[in-house]
Write an enzyme that holds these catalytic residues in place. Structure first.
Site, PDB file in Angstrom:
ATOM      1  N   LYS A  71      -7.052  -1.945 -43.283  1.00 39.77           N
ATOM      2  CA  LYS A  71      -6.268  -3.037 -42.689  1.00 39.77           C
ATOM      3  C   LYS A  71      -5.847  -2.797 -41.235  1.00 39.77           C
ATOM      4  CE  LYS A  71      -4.513  -4.966 -46.956  1.00 39.77           C
ATOM      5  NZ  LYS A  71      -3.376  -5.242 -47.836  1.00 39.77           N
ATOM      6  N   GLY A 133       2.362   1.932 -45.663  1.00 38.64           N
ATOM      7  CA  GLY A 133       0.966   1.622 -45.332  1.00 38.64           C
ATOM      8  C   GLY A 133       0.837   0.196 -44.813  1.00 38.64           C
ATOM      9  N   THR A 157       4.420  10.266 -46.469  1.00 39.10           N
ATOM     10  CA  THR A 157       4.033  10.752 -45.137  1.00 39.10           C
ATOM     11  C   THR A 157       5.009  10.219 -44.093  1.00 39.10           C
ATOM     12  OG1 THR A 157       1.756  10.582 -45.895  1.00 39.10           O
ATOM     13  CG2 THR A 157       2.064  10.907 -43.539  1.00 39.10           C
ATOM     14  N   LYS A 160       4.277   7.846 -40.805  1.00 37.43           N
ATOM     15  CA  LYS A 160       4.010   6.412 -41.007  1.00 37.43           C
ATOM     16  C   LYS A 160       5.320   5.617 -41.011  1.00 37.43           C
ATOM     17  CE  LYS A 160      -0.181   6.751 -43.728  1.00 37.43           C
ATOM     18  NZ  LYS A 160      -0.694   6.303 -45.024  1.00 37.43           N
TER      19      LYS A 160
HETATM   20  P1  ATR Z   1      -2.003  -0.501 -48.127  1.00 37.59           P
HETATM   21  O1  ATR Z   1      -2.794  -1.050 -46.996  1.00 37.59           O
HETATM   22  O2  ATR Z   1      -2.310  -1.156 -49.453  1.00 37.59           O
HETATM   23  O3  ATR Z   1      -0.545  -0.387 -47.857  1.00 37.59           O
HETATM   24  P2  ATR Z   1      -2.362   2.297 -47.598  1.00 37.59           P
HETATM   25  O4  ATR Z   1      -2.257   2.045 -46.143  1.00 37.59           O
HETATM   26  O5  ATR Z   1      -3.385   3.245 -48.100  1.00 37.59           O
HETATM   27  O6  ATR Z   1      -2.613   0.951 -48.362  1.00 37.59           O
HETATM   28  O7  ATR Z   1      -0.919   2.723 -48.127  1.00 37.59           O
HETATM   29  C1  ATR Z   1      -0.670   3.090 -49.443  1.00 37.59           C
HETATM   30  C2  ATR Z   1       0.801   3.515 -49.577  1.00 37.59           C
HETATM   31  O8  ATR Z   1       0.949   4.142 -50.856  1.00 37.59           O
HETATM   32  C3  ATR Z   1       1.228   4.545 -48.555  1.00 37.59           C
HETATM   33  O9  ATR Z   1       2.602   4.366 -48.292  1.00 37.59           O
HETATM   34  C4  ATR Z   1       0.976   5.859 -49.301  1.00 37.59           C
HETATM   35  O10 ATR Z   1       1.726   6.944 -48.867  1.00 37.59           O
HETATM   36  P3  ATR Z   1       1.224   7.874 -47.638  1.00 37.59           P
HETATM   37  O11 ATR Z   1       1.573   7.120 -46.400  1.00 37.59           O
HETATM   38  O12 ATR Z   1       1.961   9.128 -47.799  1.00 37.59           O
HETATM   39  O13 ATR Z   1      -0.256   8.032 -47.832  1.00 37.59           O
HETATM   40  C5  ATR Z   1       1.419   5.466 -50.677  1.00 37.59           C
HETATM   41  N1  ATR Z   1       0.844   6.346 -51.703  1.00 37.59           N
HETATM   42  C6  ATR Z   1      -0.414   6.320 -52.162  1.00 37.59           C
HETATM   43  N2  ATR Z   1      -0.593   7.266 -53.116  1.00 37.59           N
HETATM   44  C7  ATR Z   1       0.607   7.907 -53.240  1.00 37.59           C
HETATM   45  C8  ATR Z   1       1.100   8.960 -54.081  1.00 37.59           C
HETATM   46  N3  ATR Z   1       0.313   9.551 -54.961  1.00 37.59           N
HETATM   47  N4  ATR Z   1       2.401   9.329 -53.947  1.00 37.59           N
HETATM   48  C9  ATR Z   1       3.205   8.742 -53.053  1.00 37.59           C
HETATM   49  N5  ATR Z   1       2.814   7.728 -52.226  1.00 37.59           N
HETATM   50  C10 ATR Z   1       1.530   7.313 -52.325  1.00 37.59           C
END
Ligand code: ATR
Length: 285
Positions: A71, A133, A157, A160
């Site tokens: 995205k 995200g 993270t 972000k």
């Molecule tokens: P989207 O565009 O759908 O928001 P993304 O940019 O991949 O997808 O974001 C996914 C979100 O889920 C992020 O906030 C991610 O955390 P990170 O920024 O740390 O990657 C979070 N997320 C995904 N898997 C996770 C997990 N196992 N534990 C905690 N947060 C997770």
């Protein structure tokens, strides 16, 4: 019988796409409104995204949706960026016209519509946002538009979170934006908790982004996940007495708004919404 040469082709591009119900949503709209079109999943990983975008099979689409993890990446490859998508910093809908890629954001519209449809009042409320995200950017934009007064962000993270605060933290003097930290001993100071992480999404449906022990009856819990409809977070929160809302209305409205852009029609207002929602619900667990 449809003439094949007039068929418009659409797709969703992302990775992974197992959980995506977009082809079912669009097939039902095409069926209801007798639109001569197809919609399919195209799985492309982050590494191959840019090289694939210029390929013929993408260029012949009329439009496509972009989902995780593209995205933000897609924004570097567009010929035109809609001003709202630029403000949000994420694109989930692309129109292809005369070979040019035009990027839009319909996720924010989907979230905004789901607030309206479910009579969820965010004006003056304090929100805990889980995740930072692409979806979080769209949700924060919609919250600001609806005059939320405080947004606290919790994400695995940390950098972000900074990007979100840098983009939106200073746009409205009535809005306070900050990072969640250990000084919050409970979630009592929040009215609304919104899950924008992918934690709990199909197929890892047993997980929840926070323990539901922390959820109180005063809370309104909003999911952006729609597959499954009732995530672990929603189930646990409901047991604790909170009001819960799934991500299905947001999903449907972002899809309908994408069609409005691609076909230059008012499909989101002409569709039989409840029939469409029922069709999708029947396919979900
Ligand atoms: P989207 O565009 O759908 O928001 P993304 O940019 O991949 O997808 O974001 C996914 C979100 O889920 C992020 O906030 C991610 O955390 P990170 O920024 O740390 O990657 C979070 N997320 C995904 N898997 C996770 C997990 N196992 N534990 C905690 N947060 C997770």
């Amino acid at each position: 019988m449809h003439r094949t040469e007039n068929i418009k082709e659409f797709a969703v591009i992302g990775y992974p796409l197992d959980q995506s119900m977009s082809p079912i949503l669009h097939a039902e709209v095409f069926n209801q409104l007798n639109i001569n079109a197809t919609y399919r999943k195209i799985e492309i990983s982050k590494q191959k995204f840019f090289s694939q975008l210029s390929q013929k099979y993408i260029k012949k689409l009329t439009g496509f949706n972009v989902t995780t993890p593209h995205k933000k990446l897609i924004m570097d490859k567009l010929d035109f960026l809609d001003p709202i998508a630029e403000k949000i910093g994420a694109v989930n809908c692309v129109l292809i016209k005369e070979g040019e890629l035009k990027g839009f954001n319909t996720d924010y519209f989907g979230f905004d519509m789901s607030l309206k449809k479910n009579n969820i009042e965010v004006n003056g409320k304090s929100v805990l946002l889980l995740g930072a995200g692409g979806v979080s950017f769209s949700v924060v934009y919609a919250l600001i538009k609806n005059k939320t007064s405080k947004i606290v962000i919790k994400n695995r993270t940390e950098n972000k979170i900074n990007s979100l605060i840098d983009r939106f933290g200073s746009v409205n003097k009535h809005l306070e934006m900050s990072k969640y930290d250990e000084s919050y001993h409970s979630l009592n100071s929040f009215d609304i908790i919104i899950n924008c992480t992918s934690v709990g999404m199909y197929p890892s449906i047993e997980y929840s982004p926070i323990s539901s022990n922390q959820i109180l009856p005063k809370h309104t819990i909003i999911e952006t996940i729609y597959n499954p409809i009732k995530t672990q977070l929603l189930k646990g929160s409901k047991l604790n007495g909170a009001k819960v809302f799934d991500g299905l209305d947001m999903f449907i409205y972002q899809g309908l708004a994408s069609l409005d852009i691609w076909l230059n029609e008012n499909i989101s207002e002409t569709i039989k919404y409840q029939n469409l929602k029922k069709k999708i619900t029947n396919q979900l667990c």
